[in-house]
Design an enzyme around this catalytic site. Structure first.
Site: not given
Ligand code: L34
Length: 307
Positions: A56, A100, A123
């Site tokens: 982020k 988060q 959010d």
């Molecule tokens: N308050 N908490 C709050 N807001 C959110 O919107 C989230 N979330 C979830 C968990 N807690 C939160 C997220 O941001 C899940 N989440 C989230 C954000 C980004 C990615 C996955 C989950 C992401 O970038 N995933 C990558 C892989 C990342 C890695 O290598 O671990 C992808 O390509 O899916």
């Protein structure tokens, strides 16, 4: 002949969105002399949360949002977090506030989420924003479901009149995503852990969205030929738990990190049946980041009076 689904690349689409957000922020700077500011509260040492928060912040840097992260100890009280939120609520340079999730057990999550000013709730987890979403009023919508709809729209997938099945009923994804699909005039079915015959509902779906957090939940025989499949699951599989097939498919990941990320869909077998499919990683995850940035821009635009 083996048919191959079109891959919906969240990585690519999120880049486009980031570029659009960046251009708008440049315009804001020119016209108003201000930039959006985002504060992220990160509690504890959850490794996944650290990765998401870092991404982020990287996103903020890329588009020109000022970001600030507030790290708090695993042992914090609800009150400690509320104090931080109050400070952030009253700051003019902070337009978006995000806590988060998950939070440690001793913290009252609802109290925390309700303390965030609804105008800074990028959010979209505050009950005021959730209520507005139900009422189809202008509001902040959670980034993950917003990203899902955006990736469908930008791939020119029509939703009107389609059967959309949502697997998962969470506050963060399933519930808001179901409402967004409904707002687009899809016929929506919501499945959850007590659903008696999951396959019956997933087989019927023109658009299948899966956010259950269960690897390999959706198998080939549960998907209709030509369906659009969006996989929201993020499951980290370590080398010792991986099948030989996965070890081979994700060899590079296992060699490098001893683990890999997979979704809730049995991708290798479902992909040939689908018309479109989003991968994990590189699907919904990057879209979540992009939509958070867009929400932060929206919050800032409102306070500086920019259309
Ligand atoms: N308050 N908490 C709050 N807001 C959110 O919107 C989230 N979330 C979830 C968990 N807690 C939160 C997220 O941001 C899940 N989440 C989230 C954000 C980004 C990615 C996955 C989950 C992401 O970038 N995933 C990558 C892989 C990342 C890695 O290598 O671990 C992808 O390509 O899916």
């Amino acid at each position: 002949m083996i048919k191959i689904a079109e891959i919906i690349s969240g990585t690519e689409i999120s880049k486009q969105i980031k570029n659009e957000v960046k251009a708008e922020i440049e315009r804001m700077e020119k016209e108003k002399g201000k930039r959006p500011g985002l504060a992220v509260i990160l509690v504890g040492e959850n490794p996944a949360s650290k990765v998401y928060v870092a991404s982020k912040q990287r996103g903020c840097e890329q588009v020109g949002i000022m970001s600030e992260s507030i790290k708090m100890d695993d042992s914090v009280s609800t009150e400690d977090i509320l104090k931080e939120i109050e400070k952030l609520n009253s700051r003019d340079d902070i337009h978006g506030i995000l806590v988060q999730l998950p939070l440690p057990e001793q913290v009252d999550k609802n109290k925390v989420l309700e303390a965030i000013s609804p105008d800074k709730d990028v959010d979209g987890f505050h009950p005021i924003n959730m209520g507005k979403l139900v009422a189809q009023k202008d509001c902040f919508v959670p980034a993950t479901p917003l990203g899902i709809i955006e990736m469908l729209k930008r791939t020119n997938i029509a939703l009107k009149g389609k059967n959309a099945t949502m697997v998962g009923h969470s506050e963060i994804v399933g519930k808001p995503c179901s409402l967004l699909l409904l707002n687009e005039w899809a016929t929506v079915t919501i499945c959850h852990i007590e659903t008696r015959d999951l396959k019956m509902h997933t087989k019927d779906a023109d658009i299948l969205i899966v956010a259950a957090g269960v690897p390999y939940l959706i198998k080939e025989d549960m998907v209709k030929e030509g369906a659009v499949v969006i996989d929201v699951g993020i499951n980290r599989i370590t080398k010792d738990k991986a099948s030989s097939e996965l070890l081979e498919w994700r060899k590079e990941d296992f060699d490098k990190k001893q683990a890999t990320l997979i979704g809730d869909v049995d991708y290798l077998r479902v992909e040939p049946k689908a018309s479109y499919i989003s991968p994990v990683p590189g699907g919904v995850g990057p879209m979540t980041i992009a939509m958070l940035l867009k929400n932060t821009l929206m919050a800032a635009k409102k306070t500086v009076g920019m259309k």
